[in-house]
Design a protein around this motif. Sequence first.
Motif, PDB file in Angstrom:
ATOM      1  N   ASP A  75       0.816  -1.219   0.000  1.00 10.52           N
ATOM      2  CA  ASP A  75       0.000   0.000   0.000  1.00 10.52           C
ATOM      3  C   ASP A  75       0.846   1.263   0.000  1.00 10.52           C
ATOM      4  O   ASP A  75       0.353   2.353   0.297  1.00 10.52           O
ATOM      5  CB  ASP A  75      -0.947   0.002   1.199  1.00 10.52           C
ATOM      6  CG  ASP A  75      -0.214  -0.041   2.540  1.00 10.52           C
ATOM      7  OD1 ASP A  75       1.029  -0.215   2.537  1.00 10.52           O
ATOM      8  OD2 ASP A  75      -0.883   0.083   3.588  1.00 10.52           O
ATOM      9  N   THR A  80       0.691   2.615  -5.476  1.00  7.44           N
ATOM     10  CA  THR A  80      -0.771   2.749  -5.491  1.00  7.44           C
ATOM     11  C   THR A  80      -1.158   4.019  -6.241  1.00  7.44           C
ATOM     12  O   THR A  80      -0.304   4.783  -6.683  1.00  7.44           O
ATOM     13  CB  THR A  80      -1.328   2.794  -4.058  1.00  7.44           C
ATOM     14  OG1 THR A  80      -0.675   3.852  -3.327  1.00  7.44           O
ATOM     15  CG2 THR A  80      -1.080   1.485  -3.328  1.00  7.44           C
ATOM     16  N   HIS A  84      -0.076   2.606  -9.627  1.00  6.61           N
ATOM     17  CA  HIS A  84      -0.463   1.236  -9.295  1.00  6.61           C
ATOM     18  C   HIS A  84       0.159   0.204 -10.228  1.00  6.61           C
ATOM     19  O   HIS A  84       0.406  -0.930  -9.828  1.00  6.61           O
ATOM     20  CB  HIS A  84      -1.991   1.088  -9.325  1.00  6.61           C
ATOM     21  CG  HIS A  84      -2.596   1.205 -10.687  1.00  6.61           C
ATOM     22  ND1 HIS A  84      -2.892   2.412 -11.275  1.00  6.61           N
ATOM     23  CD2 HIS A  84      -2.949   0.245 -11.600  1.00  6.61           C
ATOM     24  CE1 HIS A  84      -3.397   2.207 -12.464  1.00  6.61           C
ATOM     25  NE2 HIS A  84      -3.442   0.908 -12.706  1.00  6.61           N
TER      26      HIS A  84
END
Length: 266
Positions: A75, A80, A84
Amino acid sequence: MTSAIRQIPLDTAIHHHAHDFHQIVIGLRGQAEFEIEGLGGSISALSGCIVPANHVHYYAGTGDNHQLILDLPEDALSLTGHQHELVRLFDAPRFFSLDAPLERYLDFMIHELGLLSQQGRLSALQQERLATTLLGSLHARLAQEPPSRGRHLDLAALDRFIDRHLGAPLRVADLAAEACLSETHFTARFRDQTGLSPWQYVLRRRLDTSERLLRESHLPLSEIAALTGFANQSAFSRAFRRAFGHPPSRLRSAPSRSLGAPALHD
């Protein structure tokens, strides 16, 4: 957990572990040896390796060595949001070398880390920014390998070589030498011909053989893991579960079922 960048030497004794975050290790000085769930190789100055989360890896430094290590939780900001797609870097373990532009960025990165640290301004956000640029540059290079040219690889001969050495740490360099190609050319040609990286292909052979041994023998799981090249029973069980969706012990209670091909994705 946020990304963390550190510079450390690796102990010359062999250690192994797995962790729930991704990792990139880049050599700054000296040499280090890694084996990541059956994929072995060495890194030296300006080369490195990718260690996906939850992959058991063995490692040891050689003599006077120093490494830049990036710890990257799934994360992390660098993996992200708009970034991503960079998580694809960690689809499988691999080794790489830095080209000239990345060498210059590495120099900048080390200088910037030192300067910000001296000034007391080395924040988690600053480390995320530095990590994002490095990951983006690596992804752009590793995701676009050159098309293969020349003769086709003799996959049957490579299969025999892999099967003869299945219980040993197999490196891409070993397969490339068997095919009489450089490691770079072999990897590009292999992926073009099979659609898999060499590591994924070897993992498939390991899983296929382990499935057969589970069905046809009464060997304990720990021995099957050793015979098929997994670091230990835990690493074997994790790989088997990822590929087939359930633990290897289920085959012992349902020997007549067919699992099909392991679900390996590039």
